[in-house]
Each structure stands twice: as structure tokens, then as C-alpha cells.
Design a protein around this motif. Sequence first.
Motif, PDB file in Angstrom:
ATOM      1  N   THR A  76      -6.690 104.957  45.711  1.00 25.46           N
ATOM      2  CA  THR A  76      -8.105 105.526  45.593  1.00 25.46           C
ATOM      3  C   THR A  76      -9.120 104.488  45.566  1.00 25.46           C
ATOM      4  O   THR A  76      -9.987 104.427  46.362  1.00 25.46           O
ATOM      5  CB  THR A  76      -8.249 106.409  44.587  1.00 25.46           C
ATOM      6  OG1 THR A  76      -7.089 107.490  44.402  1.00 25.46           O
ATOM      7  CG2 THR A  76      -9.400 107.306  44.641  1.00 25.46           C
ATOM      8  N   GLY A  77      -8.948 103.487  44.801  1.00 24.83           N
ATOM      9  CA  GLY A  77      -9.930 102.470  44.701  1.00 24.83           C
ATOM     10  C   GLY A  77     -10.021 101.613  45.955  1.00 24.83           C
ATOM     11  O   GLY A  77     -11.315 101.231  46.606  1.00 24.83           O
ATOM     12  N   LYS A  78      -8.924 101.405  46.641  1.00 24.67           N
ATOM     13  CA  LYS A  78      -8.786 100.689  48.067  1.00 24.67           C
ATOM     14  C   LYS A  78      -9.428 101.444  49.030  1.00 24.67           C
ATOM     15  O   LYS A  78     -10.209 100.786  49.828  1.00 24.67           O
ATOM     16  CB  LYS A  78      -7.359 100.497  48.443  1.00 24.67           C
ATOM     17  CG  LYS A  78      -7.137  99.564  49.643  1.00 24.67           C
ATOM     18  CD  LYS A  78      -5.701  99.274  50.007  1.00 24.67           C
ATOM     19  CE  LYS A  78      -5.499  98.586  51.375  1.00 24.67           C
ATOM     20  NZ  LYS A  78      -6.530  98.750  52.405  1.00 24.67           N
ATOM     21  N   LYS A  79      -9.238 102.785  49.179  1.00 27.87           N
ATOM     22  CA  LYS A  79      -9.726 103.741  49.911  1.00 27.87           C
ATOM     23  C   LYS A  79     -11.236 103.440  49.935  1.00 27.87           C
ATOM     24  O   LYS A  79     -12.211 103.451  51.013  1.00 27.87           O
ATOM     25  CB  LYS A  79      -9.454 105.094  49.865  1.00 27.87           C
ATOM     26  CG  LYS A  79      -9.870 106.234  50.995  1.00 27.87           C
ATOM     27  CD  LYS A  79      -8.965 107.212  50.712  1.00 27.87           C
ATOM     28  CE  LYS A  79      -9.611 108.277  51.699  1.00 27.87           C
ATOM     29  NZ  LYS A  79      -9.452 109.761  51.382  1.00 27.87           N
ATOM     30  N   GLN A  80     -11.773 103.423  48.684  1.00 24.59           N
ATOM     31  CA  GLN A  80     -13.354 103.437  48.455  1.00 24.59           C
ATOM     32  C   GLN A  80     -13.885 102.147  48.787  1.00 24.59           C
ATOM     33  O   GLN A  80     -14.780 102.107  49.713  1.00 24.59           O
ATOM     34  CB  GLN A  80     -13.587 103.683  46.944  1.00 24.59           C
ATOM     35  CG  GLN A  80     -13.334 105.081  46.394  1.00 24.59           C
ATOM     36  CD  GLN A  80     -14.400 105.994  47.050  1.00 24.59           C
ATOM     37  OE1 GLN A  80     -15.542 105.763  47.105  1.00 24.59           O
ATOM     38  NE2 GLN A  80     -13.919 107.032  47.452  1.00 24.59           N
ATOM     39  N   VAL A  81     -13.102 101.140  48.613  1.00 20.64           N
ATOM     40  CA  VAL A  81     -13.588  99.611  49.048  1.00 20.64           C
ATOM     41  C   VAL A  81     -13.710  99.475  50.619  1.00 20.64           C
ATOM     42  O   VAL A  81     -14.704  99.072  51.169  1.00 20.64           O
ATOM     43  CB  VAL A  81     -12.642  98.475  48.215  1.00 20.64           C
ATOM     44  CG1 VAL A  81     -13.171  97.269  48.950  1.00 20.64           C
ATOM     45  CG2 VAL A  81     -12.923  98.486  46.816  1.00 20.64           C
ATOM     46  N   ASP A  82     -12.645 100.064  51.217  1.00 22.36           N
ATOM     47  CA  ASP A  82     -12.544 100.158  52.766  1.00 22.36           C
ATOM     48  C   ASP A  82     -13.691 100.923  53.357  1.00 22.36           C
ATOM     49  O   ASP A  82     -14.361 100.470  54.269  1.00 22.36           O
ATOM     50  CB  ASP A  82     -11.369 100.377  53.329  1.00 22.36           C
ATOM     51  CG  ASP A  82     -10.145  99.757  52.669  1.00 22.36           C
ATOM     52  OD1 ASP A  82     -10.372  98.419  52.643  1.00 22.36           O
ATOM     53  OD2 ASP A  82      -8.948 100.142  53.019  1.00 22.36           O
ATOM     54  N   GLN A  83     -14.018 102.022  52.662  1.00 26.18           N
ATOM     55  CA  GLN A  83     -15.312 102.923  53.047  1.00 26.18           C
ATOM     56  C   GLN A  83     -16.697 102.289  52.986  1.00 26.18           C
ATOM     57  O   GLN A  83     -17.578 102.464  53.579  1.00 26.18           O
ATOM     58  CB  GLN A  83     -14.997 104.082  52.364  1.00 26.18           C
ATOM     59  CG  GLN A  83     -14.073 104.983  53.096  1.00 26.18           C
ATOM     60  CD  GLN A  83     -14.110 106.303  52.167  1.00 26.18           C
ATOM     61  OE1 GLN A  83     -14.822 106.503  51.204  1.00 26.18           O
ATOM     62  NE2 GLN A  83     -13.138 107.378  52.792  1.00 26.18           N
ATOM     63  N   ALA A  84     -16.702 101.268  51.943  1.00 30.96           N
ATOM     64  CA  ALA A  84     -17.958 100.584  51.810  1.00 30.96           C
ATOM     65  C   ALA A  84     -18.458  99.737  52.905  1.00 30.96           C
ATOM     66  O   ALA A  84     -19.589  99.606  52.908  1.00 30.96           O
ATOM     67  CB  ALA A  84     -17.708  99.646  50.272  1.00 30.96           C
TER      68      ALA A  84
END
Length: 145
Positions: free
Chosen positions: A112-120
Motif C-alpha cells: 500500500t505504501g509503494k502504491k501511494q509513493v508511485d501515485q505521488a
Amino acid sequence: MSHTPPQYASTGKDTRGSDTEPVSELVQRASQQLTELVRGELRLAQAEMKEKGKRYGKGGGLFGGAGLVGFLMLQAMVATAIAALAVPLPVWAAALIVTAMLGVIAAVMALTGKKQVDQAGSPTPEQTIDSVKADVAEIKGSTQR
């Protein structure tokens, strides 16, 4: 009722002695005033940030302490879960079950954290850079008139 600055007569002439100031002097004075204004604002911002920094430092220290105590609490909770499962199961099986559950939780959080960083996206403040460029272009345009 019209208000006329005291240093100017109704003829539009400067009462200090000269007819009008050269444009270069006006630009120079405006530049100096702008510089003084910016410096004053920076001093004010610096003082404000210093005060806020002290408060953020104290708050951060308290949050850090709370995080440490919370981490110790979670460790105690894990030990409690293992002990509770060790009643019907062998201790090693109870520890293995709790460890597997923690591994699943960690994996879900990491994904979930990786997904958020990618979206940033990019870490550069692109909107701010565009805004500053627009401000500079506006200032250049107004000085060329």
C-alpha cells in the motif's frame, strides 16, 4: 474630496525643488523599497519560523516518546498473543502463527505504501515552480511598459 500628497503642489510639480524626478531615480527608489520590504518580510518570517520550530521540536519529541512507548506496547501485545495461543498449542506453533500474521500485515502495508509513493509522482514542487515563473514573467512584463 481629492487628497493630494503634501509634497506636491496642485500643478503636479514636486515642491522639493525639481520639476519631476528622472525615471531612473524612481526605479532605483522602488527597487530599494522593494528590497527593504522583502528583507523585512524575511526577518519576520525567520522570527516566526524560529518560534514555530521550537514548538515543533517539543511536539516532535513528545510524539517520538509516544511512538517508543507504543512500540513497546505492541511488543507486549505480541507476547500476550503468543502466550494466549500457547495454552491450546505448543509455544513454537503459537509464535509461528503470530509471526506469520505480522508478516502478512507488514507485506500489505508495504504494498500500500509503494502504491501511494508511485501515485505521488515527482518530488519537485512543480506547481510552485510554475507559479514563480509566472510571477517573474509578470514582473518583467510590467517593467518593460
